[in-house]
Design an enzyme around this catalytic site. Structure first.
Site, PDB file in Angstrom:
ATOM      1  N   GLY A 219     -15.677   2.854   4.149  1.00  0.00           N
ATOM      2  CA  GLY A 219     -14.411   3.550   3.979  1.00  0.00           C
ATOM      3  C   GLY A 219     -13.670   3.191   2.707  1.00  0.00           C
ATOM      4  O   GLY A 219     -12.458   3.393   2.607  1.00  0.00           O
ATOM      5  N   GLN A 220     -14.397   2.673   1.708  1.00  0.00           N
ATOM      6  CA  GLN A 220     -13.734   2.287   0.451  1.00  0.00           C
ATOM      7  C   GLN A 220     -13.394   3.531  -0.365  1.00  0.00           C
ATOM      8  O   GLN A 220     -14.240   4.418  -0.543  1.00  0.00           O
ATOM      9  CB  GLN A 220     -14.655   1.370  -0.369  1.00  0.00           C
ATOM     10  CG  GLN A 220     -14.000   0.822  -1.632  1.00  0.00           C
ATOM     11  CD  GLN A 220     -14.882  -0.184  -2.367  1.00  0.00           C
ATOM     12  OE1 GLN A 220     -16.039  -0.406  -1.995  1.00  0.00           O
ATOM     13  NE2 GLN A 220     -14.331  -0.782  -3.416  1.00  0.00           N
ATOM     14  N   SER A 221     -12.150   3.609  -0.842  1.00  0.00           N
ATOM     15  CA  SER A 221     -11.732   4.763  -1.648  1.00  0.00           C
ATOM     16  C   SER A 221     -11.314   4.372  -3.062  1.00  0.00           C
ATOM     17  O   SER A 221     -11.292   5.219  -3.954  1.00  0.00           O
ATOM     18  CB  SER A 221     -10.587   5.515  -0.959  1.00  0.00           C
ATOM     19  OG  SER A 221      -9.461   4.685  -0.814  1.00  0.00           O
TER      20      SER A 221
ATOM     21  N   HIS B 246     -10.291  -5.072  -3.065  1.00  0.00           N
ATOM     22  CA  HIS B 246      -8.941  -5.355  -2.594  1.00  0.00           C
ATOM     23  C   HIS B 246      -9.016  -5.786  -1.148  1.00  0.00           C
ATOM     24  O   HIS B 246      -9.893  -5.354  -0.395  1.00  0.00           O
ATOM     25  CB  HIS B 246      -8.038  -4.129  -2.740  1.00  0.00           C
ATOM     26  CG  HIS B 246      -8.656  -2.865  -2.230  1.00  0.00           C
ATOM     27  ND1 HIS B 246      -9.547  -2.136  -2.979  1.00  0.00           N
ATOM     28  CD2 HIS B 246      -8.519  -2.212  -1.053  1.00  0.00           C
ATOM     29  CE1 HIS B 246      -9.938  -1.081  -2.293  1.00  0.00           C
ATOM     30  NE2 HIS B 246      -9.341  -1.108  -1.107  1.00  0.00           N
TER      31      HIS B 246
ATOM     32  N   ASP C  37       0.859  -1.190   0.000  1.00  0.00           N
ATOM     33  CA  ASP C  37       0.000   0.000   0.000  1.00  0.00           C
ATOM     34  C   ASP C  37       0.897   1.243   0.000  1.00  0.00           C
ATOM     35  O   ASP C  37       1.915   1.310   0.702  1.00  0.00           O
ATOM     36  CB  ASP C  37      -0.899   0.001   1.238  1.00  0.00           C
ATOM     37  CG  ASP C  37      -2.041   1.002   1.116  1.00  0.00           C
ATOM     38  OD1 ASP C  37      -3.206   0.558   1.035  1.00  0.00           O
ATOM     39  OD2 ASP C  37      -1.762   2.224   1.102  1.00  0.00           O
TER      40      ASP C  37
ATOM     41  N   HIS D 130      -6.860  -5.766   2.338  1.00  0.00           N
ATOM     42  CA  HIS D 130      -5.712  -5.214   3.051  1.00  0.00           C
ATOM     43  C   HIS D 130      -5.157  -6.295   3.986  1.00  0.00           C
ATOM     44  O   HIS D 130      -5.916  -6.886   4.761  1.00  0.00           O
ATOM     45  CB  HIS D 130      -6.121  -4.040   3.940  1.00  0.00           C
ATOM     46  CG  HIS D 130      -6.706  -2.856   3.233  1.00  0.00           C
ATOM     47  ND1 HIS D 130      -5.994  -1.690   3.036  1.00  0.00           N
ATOM     48  CD2 HIS D 130      -7.932  -2.635   2.714  1.00  0.00           C
ATOM     49  CE1 HIS D 130      -6.777  -0.795   2.427  1.00  0.00           C
ATOM     50  NE2 HIS D 130      -7.954  -1.342   2.226  1.00  0.00           N
TER      51      HIS D 130
ATOM     52  N   ASN E 116     -12.991  -3.124   2.639  1.00  0.00           N
ATOM     53  CA  ASN E 116     -13.933  -2.031   2.850  1.00  0.00           C
ATOM     54  C   ASN E 116     -14.930  -1.992   1.698  1.00  0.00           C
ATOM     55  O   ASN E 116     -14.550  -2.210   0.546  1.00  0.00           O
ATOM     56  CB  ASN E 116     -13.186  -0.697   2.921  1.00  0.00           C
ATOM     57  CG  ASN E 116     -12.224  -0.640   4.098  1.00  0.00           C
ATOM     58  OD1 ASN E 116     -12.530  -1.146   5.172  1.00  0.00           O
ATOM     59  ND2 ASN E 116     -11.059  -0.039   3.901  1.00  0.00           N
TER      60      ASN E 116
HETATM   61  P1  AMP Z   1      -9.715   1.482   0.554  1.00  0.00           P
HETATM   62  O1  AMP Z   1      -9.804   2.779   1.297  1.00  0.00           O
HETATM   63  O2  AMP Z   1     -10.125   0.279   1.344  1.00  0.00           O
HETATM   64  O3  AMP Z   1     -10.447   1.567  -0.774  1.00  0.00           O
HETATM   65  O4  AMP Z   1      -8.173   1.251   0.256  1.00  0.00           O
HETATM   66  C1  AMP Z   1      -7.529   1.758  -0.865  1.00  0.00           C
HETATM   67  C2  AMP Z   1      -6.050   1.703  -0.561  1.00  0.00           C
HETATM   68  O5  AMP Z   1      -5.356   1.842  -1.766  1.00  0.00           O
HETATM   69  C3  AMP Z   1      -5.563   2.801   0.376  1.00  0.00           C
HETATM   70  O6  AMP Z   1      -4.993   2.196   1.539  1.00  0.00           O
HETATM   71  C4  AMP Z   1      -4.535   3.559  -0.463  1.00  0.00           C
HETATM   72  O7  AMP Z   1      -3.436   3.978   0.297  1.00  0.00           O
HETATM   73  C5  AMP Z   1      -4.152   2.506  -1.490  1.00  0.00           C
HETATM   74  N1  AMP Z   1      -3.662   3.011  -2.758  1.00  0.00           N
HETATM   75  C6  AMP Z   1      -4.245   3.932  -3.559  1.00  0.00           C
HETATM   76  N2  AMP Z   1      -3.507   4.110  -4.671  1.00  0.00           N
HETATM   77  C7  AMP Z   1      -2.436   3.283  -4.574  1.00  0.00           C
HETATM   78  C8  AMP Z   1      -1.318   3.007  -5.406  1.00  0.00           C
HETATM   79  N3  AMP Z   1      -1.123   3.613  -6.573  1.00  0.00           N
HETATM   80  N4  AMP Z   1      -0.422   2.086  -4.988  1.00  0.00           N
HETATM   81  C9  AMP Z   1      -0.593   1.458  -3.802  1.00  0.00           C
HETATM   82  N5  AMP Z   1      -1.636   1.676  -2.971  1.00  0.00           N
HETATM   83  C10 AMP Z   1      -2.549   2.572  -3.350  1.00  0.00           C
END
Ligand code: AMP
Length: 114
Positions: A93-95, A100, A30, A102, A87
């Site tokens: 809290g999904q972004s 994916h 990450d 974690h 998430n």
């Molecule tokens: P979530 O908030 O569960 O959707 O997690 C998305 C994760 O993706 C976050 O922990 C970010 O830090 C990670 N992330 C976003 N862009 C990248 C990237 N280019 N390389 C590695 N991790 C990333």
């Protein structure tokens, strides 16, 4: 999906150090680690959220967990323990909208997770 960052990582269009890869999944660190080990396990297939899982891809999650557990063992954190998190959508809290898992390890986790 053309504008999905995790599709680009899975395809190799955005270079990352791949910790593991097979025909189903890719694992990489990450970019914003929340623990000494913070690895993401993603499928090659674009699935936006856990809500989009179907019976056709339900076993993918088990494979993602198996890969995460192997990485936890490889980094020496399996015995002490670790946390796997997925998430879903805003309240979860999904972004990034490509599912994916974690893997967080290397420190004591707290509960409730917040
Ligand atoms: P979530 O908030 O569960 O959707 O997690 C998305 C994760 O993706 C976050 O922990 C970010 O830090 C990670 N992330 C976003 N862009 C990248 C990237 N280019 N390389 C590695 N991790 C990333």
């Amino acid at each position: 999906m053309d504008n999905c960052i995790f599709c680009k990582i899975a395809k190799g269009d955005i270079p990352v150090k791949k910790l593991y890869e097979d025909e189903q999944v890719v694992a990489f660190n990450d970019v914003n680690p929340q623990a000494p080990t913070h690895v993401l396990v993603i499928p090659h297939t674009h699935i936006a959220t856990l809500n989009d899982l179907t019976h056709d891809n339900q076993y993918l999650i088990g494979h993602m967990a198996t890969v995460a557990a192997k990485i936890a063992k490889d980094v020496g954190h399996a015995e002490n323990g670790y946390r796997l998190v997925m998430n879903c959508n805003q309240d979860g809290g999904q972004s990034v909208f490509h599912i994916h898992m974690h893997l967080l390890s290397g420190r004591q986790m707290e509960w409730p997770p917040g």
